[in-house]
Design an enzyme around this catalytic site. Structure first.
Site, short mmCIF file in Angstrom:
data_model
loop_
_atom_site.label_atom_id
_atom_site.label_comp_id
_atom_site.label_asym_id
_atom_site.label_seq_id
_atom_site.Cartn_x
_atom_site.Cartn_y
_atom_site.Cartn_z
N ASP A 19 -7.32 -9.58 5.64
CA ASP A 19 -8.45 -9.60 6.57
C ASP A 19 -9.14 -8.25 6.70
O ASP A 19 -8.60 -7.20 6.31
CB ASP A 19 -7.96 -10.01 7.97
CG ASP A 19 -7.20 -8.86 8.66
OD1 ASP A 19 -6.26 -8.31 8.03
OD2 ASP A 19 -7.55 -8.50 9.79
N ASP A 49 0.88 -1.18 0.00
CA ASP A 49 0.00 0.00 0.00
C ASP A 49 0.92 1.23 0.00
O ASP A 49 1.42 1.62 -1.05
CB ASP A 49 -0.92 -0.09 1.22
CG ASP A 49 -2.00 0.98 1.25
OD1 ASP A 49 -2.06 1.80 0.32
OD2 ASP A 49 -2.79 1.01 2.21
#
Ligand code: 5GP
Ligand code: MG
Length: 178
Positions: A158, A102
Site C-alpha cells: 500500500d 527491505d
C-alpha cells in the site's frame, strides 16, 4: 492500468508463474513436518492467498499484525507488534510470509519472537526483495522477485492504505505521492 500508476513492474501472469515455482520449493522443504504459516498483515494477504492455494500440505494459517512503515515511503526501522497474541508455534516448523524485504528488520524481529515462542524452525518467504546491501542473515529463504530500491505498491503493498488490491506490482506517479 490504474490512473495513479506510472509503470507496472511485475504483471499478474508473471507473479502467478513465479508462485508455482515458490510453492514447489516450499512443498519440498515442509513435507512431513507440522507446519504453521504466519503471514504479516496486511501486506502479505494477497501473496498468502495465492501462494498457499498452490501448497497442498496440511497446515495452519495464522496472521500477525506488525507495522514498520507507519504510512510513509521510508522504513522507520522500528518494528511494532500491534497485537499481543502469538500463534502457537511451539515445536513446529514455521513459514513466515511477508510482502517485501527491505532493510530486513521486520522479518528479523518476527523471526526472533517466533523462536522465543519455541518454533522448531522458521523459514522466511517474501514476494519481493529490494536489491540493497543487507546482512546475510537478513536474506529470505524464498524470494519471488528481486527489484530495485524503489517504493512499490500493489498486490498487497500500500501507500497510505491504498492500492493493495491492484493485481500487479507497480510504481506510483509522482503526483500520487504527497
Ligand atoms: P523492512 O523491515 O524489511 O525494512 O521493511 C519491510 C516492510 O516495509 C514491509 O513489510 C512493507 O510493509 C514495508 N515496505 C518496504 N518497502 C516497501 C515498498 O516499496 N512499498 C511498500 N508499500 N511497502 C514497503
Ligand atoms: Mg509489511
Amino acid at each position: 492500468m490504474h490512473q495513479d500508476i506510472e509503470k507496472v513492474l511485475i504483471d499478474e501472469e508473471v507473479i502467478k508463474k513465479r508462485l508455482d515455482v515458490l510453492a514447489q520449493k516450499v512443498m519440498l522443504d515442509f513435507e512431513g513436518k507440522p507446519m504453521v504459516v504466519v503471514a504479516l498483515l496486511k501486506g502479505a494477504v494477497l501473496f498468502m492467498a495465492d501462494l498457499l492455494r498452490r501448497v497442498p500440505l496440511p497446515m495452519e494459517i495464522e496472521c500477525l499484525n506488525v507495522a514498520s512503515y507507519h504510512g510513509g515511503t521510508e522504513s522507520s526501522g522500528v518494528v511494532s507488534f500491534l497485537d499481543n497474541t502469538m500463534p502457537d508455534v511451539d515445536g513446529r516448523s514455521v513459514l513466515l510470509l511477508d510482502d517485501i524485504l527491505d532493510t530486513g528488520r521486520t522479518l528479523d524481529a518476527v523471526m526472533k519472537k517466533l523462536r522465543e515462542h519455541g518454533a522448531a524452525e522458521v523459514k522466511t518467504c517474501v514476494l519481493l526483495a529490494k536489491d540493497i546491501p543487507r546482512d546475510e542473515v537478513l536474506a529470505a529463504d524464498y524470494t519471488g522477485f528481486v527489484i530495485g530500491d524503489e517504493f512499490v505498491v500493489g498486490y498487497g503493498l500500500d501507500y497510505r492504505g491504498r492500492y493493495r488490491n491492484l493485481p500487479y506490482v507497480g510504481l506510483l506517479k509522482e503526483s500520487a505521492i504527497g
